[in-house]
Design an enzyme around this catalytic site. Structure first.
Site, PDB file in Angstrom:
ATOM      1  CG  ASP A  51      86.922  72.249  39.600  1.00 51.97           C
ATOM      2  OD1 ASP A  51      85.890  71.580  39.403  1.00 51.97           O
ATOM      3  OD2 ASP A  51      87.476  72.327  40.722  1.00 51.97           O
ATOM      4  CG  ASP A  89      84.071  66.406  42.974  1.00 48.02           C
ATOM      5  OD1 ASP A  89      83.497  65.891  43.946  1.00 48.02           O
ATOM      6  OD2 ASP A  89      83.729  67.495  42.475  1.00 48.02           O
ATOM      7  CG  ASP A 117      80.514  72.513  45.991  1.00 48.92           C
ATOM      8  OD1 ASP A 117      81.116  71.533  46.477  1.00 48.92           O
ATOM      9  OD2 ASP A 117      80.319  72.656  44.775  1.00 48.92           O
TER      10      ASP A 117
HETATM   11  C1  GAL Z   1      81.629  69.722  43.054  1.00 45.49           C
HETATM   12  C2  GAL Z   1      82.878  70.218  43.778  1.00 45.49           C
HETATM   13  C3  GAL Z   1      83.181  71.592  43.248  1.00 45.49           C
HETATM   14  C4  GAL Z   1      83.447  71.515  41.758  1.00 45.49           C
HETATM   15  C5  GAL Z   1      82.276  70.832  41.041  1.00 45.49           C
HETATM   16  C6  GAL Z   1      82.596  70.553  39.580  1.00 45.49           C
HETATM   17  O1  GAL Z   1      81.286  68.492  43.559  1.00 45.49           O
HETATM   18  O2  GAL Z   1      82.653  70.217  45.156  1.00 45.49           O
HETATM   19  O3  GAL Z   1      84.265  72.166  43.949  1.00 45.49           O
HETATM   20  O4  GAL Z   1      84.636  70.811  41.538  1.00 45.49           O
HETATM   21  O5  GAL Z   1      81.914  69.629  41.665  1.00 45.49           O
HETATM   22  O6  GAL Z   1      81.575  69.908  38.904  1.00 45.49           O
END
Ligand code: GAL
Length: 670
Positions: free
Chosen positions: A314, A401, A481
């Site tokens: 991620d 994202d 989230d």
């Molecule tokens: C959020 C996303 C999470 C993760 C995070 C990383 O927006 O929904 O799952 O990826 O960012 O910064």
């Protein structure tokens, strides 16, 4: 007179020993459930002195909406009083919460919506004869963000000895349902797999059973071969078409056979992706070493034998805009605009090769905005270079994202770190602006000589499920989230039916990652979901045909978590080739019954108890579930047939614990 005085004195004496004050903080507050953090005794949620509109309180219960604490009174309490309000510690935010009291299930008091800065409100209720008091903090209508709520000076006046105790209606005791895999081979994993002509092909044939095991595949399309020792099928298919391959796994105890349908054409991710993602576990502390260790643990633990295959990196493999950590600082891109990974990662191709060597696939993460949600370099303006890099390195999956893209729409300077905030939902609710950046990257991904599963992450804005396929998306988040709380999982679950009709092979609604095992976003702890809640979570995500991405530390898998993630009959519901998503067809109180049609004409049925009371009923409404005629009913978690029912005269006895589930499969019999 003397007698009277004695009697009086005796009366006052008994009164003084039998009537007493019991402070709420004297009871076990850990029985509370709440939307964030842990119950706090005599302190605010963040562990500071409880303060409501400048007034400081020494005693009380600091919590976070949505919160519930049940106290068993057994008719002993005369009254309850408290001063309630939002704690000052969340200055700068916009919390709102409603404090409520329920006596034996009936609402007897409510504060009304309280906001930051509102003076503490006094609550004073009589409780004569009440057996159970529930203290609730509901969210005040704008989500439960920053709802740090204080029950200050909370106390009971009681008669007689103190027998008050808190009570958690949801059991905390883990129990294992998944039977151990047999020694004889059994093939697992998806039964259909999509590939585009000419793309590098890698598919791991998975099976449970004693090792050593050898694998074979008959009828593979031209260009593919199987390694009999590892079960990895590799090569390239140039001819479009549907190929039925006969797989076999053999060990000393026997041989298992099963068909795999390889579809060479336009579509990939024909079943929901299953694997691991670094975020819910490591967040900004991820590194190549941790990713490799997760991949090794996925293999060593045996999870790989149940079809778990993606290892997804991620946020925080890129260099960061504002971190003080030197391992996150460095040039974002080279002269030609190609992204430079941070030094924790270095050689991305080497990492991909390593993960592929284990038979697994690998994913990574970016944002269409200039910055990711964590403030690392995003893809804005460099989409082509990024798609090329991912393909060149050998990545199989991209989570894309939204994050700072809202700032691009609003014309804010893209690259000025001081002016660009990381996360903004701005613009995402306008259809054209929402689609645009996802189309740009989707087009570049499709041009790559490699299949890259495309996962859109923009929290469900502009009904992404209606257009995700048109930008080549394979899955899309339908929600904000997830966190490891009951409220989070429940709210997400209850919101999934609206997008269900759009799920199909190659297109999956994503209610976010799994919150079982040791999670913690860099602050590791055991999931706060109770065991029954975890069974419900995994059952629902399977019924929803959701991508299954484990979010826990793979090196700390305990037996209970392992049991949750290795039930092949439950996983089969998720991976079913028909690709339908379950919807709720009946609601009885807080019991919701979800039905998913499966490819072989059977139905998976989840009896999901969202309530705090256990359910015990004699169920007969099969027609409401689209089920008629004689049925074999199988309990998938226990992998046991429960009974046969003929819908006309038999009833099914359904017993489900609070926040628990029964996951059944109904098969028609002639
Ligand atoms: C959020 C996303 C999470 C993760 C995070 C990383 O927006 O929904 O799952 O990826 O960012 O910064």
């Amino acid at each position: 007179m003397k007698k009277f005085l004695y009697a009086m004195a005796f009366f006052l004496f008994t009164l003084s020993v039998s009537a007493q004050t019991v402070w709420l903080d004297q009871l076990d507050l850990s029985a509370a459930t709440q939307g964030y953090g842990v119950p706090s005794k005599n302190k605010s949620l963040d562990g500071k002195p409880m303060t409501i509109a400048g007034q400081v309180f020494e005693r009380g219960f600091g919590t976070h909406a949505v919160s519930s604490l049940t106290v068993l009174l057994d008719g002993k309490a005369k009254s309850f009083s408290a001063q309630v309000g939002i704690d000052d510690e969340v200055k700068g935010h916009d919390p709102a919460a409603d404090f409520e009291l329920y006596a034996d299930g009936k609402k007897i008091w409510s504060s009304g919506t309280m906001r930051l800065g509102d003076a503490a409100k006094s609550c004073n209720v009589t409780l004569d004869g009440v057996k159970k008091l529930e203290l609730v903090v509901a969210d005040g209508g704008n989500g439960n963000y920053y709802d740090h709520a204080d029950w200050a000076n909370a106390k009971f006046e009681i008669n007689g000895a103190n027998t008050l105790k808190t009570f958690s209606p949801v059991s905390n005791v883990p129990y294992i349902l998944t039977p151990k895999a047999l020694a004889t081979p059994k093939l697992t994993g998806p039964k259909v797999y999509g590939v585009r002509p000419g793309s590098p092909f890698q598919f791991l044939v998975t099976a449970t059973g004693d090792r050593p095991m050898t694998f074979s595949a008959k009828g593979l399309p031209k260009g593919l071969t199987i390694n009999p020792k590892t079960g990895i099928i590799t090569g390239k298919v140039s001819q479009t078409g549907t190929y039925t391959v006969s797989l076999a796994a053999k060990n000393a105890k026997g041989t298992a056979q099963r068909s795999l349908c390889i579809v060479c054409g336009d579509r990939i991710a024909l079943t929901p992706p299953m694997g691991w993602n670094s975020w819910n576990c490591f967040a900004n502390e991820v590194s190549a070493d941790k990713v490799k260790r997760a991949a090794n643990a996925l293999v060593k633990s045996g999870l790989v034998n149940h079809g778990w295959s993606y290892i997804n990196v991620d946020d925080f493999w890129e260099n960061n805009r504002d971190s003080k950590d030197p391992s996150l600082r460095g040039k974002f891109r080279d002269e030609a605009g190609y992204i430079i990974p941070n030094t924790r990662f270095g050689d991305m191709k080497a990492l991909a090769d390593y993960v592929h060597g284990l038979g697994l696939k690998i994913g990574l993460y970016s944002s269409p905005g200039p910055w990711t949600c964590g403030g690392c370099a995003g893809s804005f303006g460099y989409e082509r270079q990024d798609a090329e890099s991912y393909a060149k390195w050998g990545f199989d999956y991209l989570k894309y994202d939204w994050c700072s893209y809202g700032n691009v729409i609003n014309g804010l300077p893209e690259n000025d770190p001081n002016k660009v905030s990381s996360l903004s939902y701005n613009g995402g609710n306008e259809l054209n602006t929402a689609i645009k950046p996802y189309k740009v990257m989707g087009d570049y991904l499709r041009k790559q000589p490699r299949d890259i599963v495309y996962s859109l992450c923009q929290y469900g804005m502009s009904d992404v499920w209606k257009w995700g396929d048109s930008v080549s998306g394979n899955c899309w988040r339908t929600t904000n989230d997830i966190t490891d709380t009951w409220v989070s999982v429940k709210n997400i679950a209850l919101d999934q039916d609206k997008s269900a009709a759009w799920a199909k092979p190659g297109n999956w609604n994503d209610p976010d990652m799994l919150v079982v095992g040791t999670v913690g976003w860099g602050n590791p702890h055991k999931s706060k979901l109770k065991p029954d809640e975890q069974y419900l979570h995994i059952s629902l995500w399977s019924l929803f045909s959701a991508p299954l991405l484990i979010g826990c530390d793979m090196e700390q898998l305990d037996d209970f978590t392992y049991n949750l993630l290795t039930n092949d009959e439950v996983i089969e519901v998720n991976q079913d080739s028909l690709g339908k998503q379950a919807t709720c067809l009946q609601t009885i109180g807080e019991l919701r019954i979800y039905v998913k049609e499966l490819e072989d004409g059977t139905k998976a049925v989840g009896f999901c108890n969202f309530g705090l009371d256990s359910v015990d009923l004699s169920y007969k409404d099969f027609a409401k579930l689209g089920i008629s005629g004689k049925q074999i009913v199988r309990d998938l978690w226990r992998q046991k047939n429960v009974c046969k029912v003929s819908t006309w005269n038999d009833a099914l006895s359904v017993k489900i614990p609070a926040h628990g589930v029964l996951l059944y499969k109904f098969t028609s019999v002639k």
